[in-house]
Write a protein that holds these residues in place. Structure first.
Motif, mmCIF file in Angstrom:
data_model
loop_
_atom_site.group_PDB
_atom_site.id
_atom_site.type_symbol
_atom_site.label_atom_id
_atom_site.label_comp_id
_atom_site.label_asym_id
_atom_site.label_seq_id
_atom_site.Cartn_x
_atom_site.Cartn_y
_atom_site.Cartn_z
ATOM 1 N N PHE A 167 3.768 0.816 -7.393
ATOM 2 C CA PHE A 167 5.015 1.512 -7.156
ATOM 3 C C PHE A 167 4.644 2.327 -5.866
ATOM 4 O O PHE A 167 5.574 2.375 -5.104
ATOM 5 C CB PHE A 167 5.074 2.485 -8.281
ATOM 6 N N ARG A 221 6.922 2.051 -2.428
ATOM 7 C CA ARG A 221 7.753 3.264 -2.110
ATOM 8 C C ARG A 221 7.307 3.957 -1.017
ATOM 9 O O ARG A 221 8.249 4.907 -0.249
ATOM 10 C CB ARG A 221 8.111 3.987 -3.342
ATOM 11 N N HIS A 271 9.511 3.974 2.450
ATOM 12 C CA HIS A 271 10.708 4.600 2.341
ATOM 13 C C HIS A 271 10.663 6.060 2.134
ATOM 14 O O HIS A 271 11.145 6.974 2.820
ATOM 15 C CB HIS A 271 11.531 4.139 1.190
ATOM 16 N N LEU A 272 9.570 6.658 1.224
ATOM 17 C CA LEU A 272 9.495 7.891 1.178
ATOM 18 C C LEU A 272 8.829 8.670 2.539
ATOM 19 O O LEU A 272 9.275 9.885 2.731
ATOM 20 C CB LEU A 272 8.021 8.120 0.165
ATOM 21 N N ASN A 312 15.281 6.027 -13.290
ATOM 22 C CA ASN A 312 15.076 5.566 -11.931
ATOM 23 C C ASN A 312 13.626 6.025 -11.044
ATOM 24 O O ASN A 312 13.957 7.161 -10.686
ATOM 25 C CB ASN A 312 16.321 5.566 -11.326
ATOM 26 N N ALA A 342 12.220 5.477 -8.528
ATOM 27 C CA ALA A 342 12.229 5.832 -7.061
ATOM 28 C C ALA A 342 13.055 6.764 -6.903
ATOM 29 O O ALA A 342 12.877 7.503 -6.057
ATOM 30 C CB ALA A 342 12.986 4.373 -6.496
ATOM 31 N N ALA A 371 11.161 9.962 -7.432
ATOM 32 C CA ALA A 371 10.252 10.057 -6.341
ATOM 33 C C ALA A 371 10.791 10.800 -5.151
ATOM 34 O O ALA A 371 10.192 11.643 -4.589
ATOM 35 C CB ALA A 371 9.489 8.727 -5.974
ATOM 36 N N GLN A 372 12.096 10.498 -4.694
ATOM 37 C CA GLN A 372 12.723 11.008 -3.935
ATOM 38 C C GLN A 372 12.952 12.529 -4.128
ATOM 39 O O GLN A 372 12.843 13.436 -3.409
ATOM 40 C CB GLN A 372 13.779 10.464 -3.418
ATOM 41 N N GLU A 428 19.583 9.079 2.398
ATOM 42 C CA GLU A 428 19.449 8.547 1.013
ATOM 43 C C GLU A 428 20.762 8.036 0.456
ATOM 44 O O GLU A 428 20.613 7.284 -0.585
ATOM 45 C CB GLU A 428 18.882 9.693 0.214
#
Length: 162
Positions: free
Chosen positions: A3, A7, A10-11, A49, A51, A54-55, A118
């Motif tokens: 993970f 990610r 993107h993070l 979700n 992802a 995480a955002q 986003e």
């Protein structure tokens, strides 16, 4: 951890926008976010979700750090190194946008990043920031007006023809 590897990029891009191009602070934010995600990993089955979660963790960590540092730290000068340009974007346009983002208050910046980078809905943004949908709409409107005011006609001048 698969993970984190999937990610992290993107993070990091989102964190760079939140920090107005401060890559070092962005790396710290991503590291803190991934650390918090790792600590929660056993309970992740309850999260629909991961992802998006995480955002949310990234944005909340950013806002917490901004509150913590706002009383004691002040930037002294321009960033020593510019943002990395890997995708052929115009450097002048990118720097102008980052400077305009930097001038927004942290919560307004977070709304802009979540809504327009986003591509989250008003409701998703409200949930991520733990505010009402009306607050997101008003912050979004106010932040976009400030960006337009700061960028003015310079945005069209900076844009390179396709």
């Amino acid at each position: 951890m698969e993970f984190a590897a999937g990610r992290a990029g993107h993070l990091h891009r989102s964190a760079c926008l939140l920090t107005s191009g401060d890559t070092h602070l962005a790396e710290d934010l991503v590291q803190e976010t991934l650390s918090r995600m790792y600590a929660l990993w056993g309970r992740m089955s309850r999260i629909d979700n991961p992802a998006a979660y995480a955002q949310t963790v990234l944005v909340r960590t950013f806002l917490t750090q901004r509150r913590r540092y706002s009383a004691s730290e002040r930037p002294l000068a321009e960033l020593p190194d510019g943002p990395a340009l890997h995708d052929g974007n115009d450097p002048a346009l990118r720097l102008a946008l980052l400077q305009a983002l930097r001038e927004l208050p942290p919560k307004d910046r977070a709304v802009v990043v979540l809504r327009y980078w986003e591509d989250r809905s008003v409701e998703e943004t409200a949930h991520a920031l733990n505010v009402s949908s009306a607050a997101v709409r008003s912050r979004s409107s106010r932040a976009l007006a400030k960006l337009r005011e700061r960028l003015g006609g310079s945005l069209a001048e900076l844009r390179t023809p396709a």
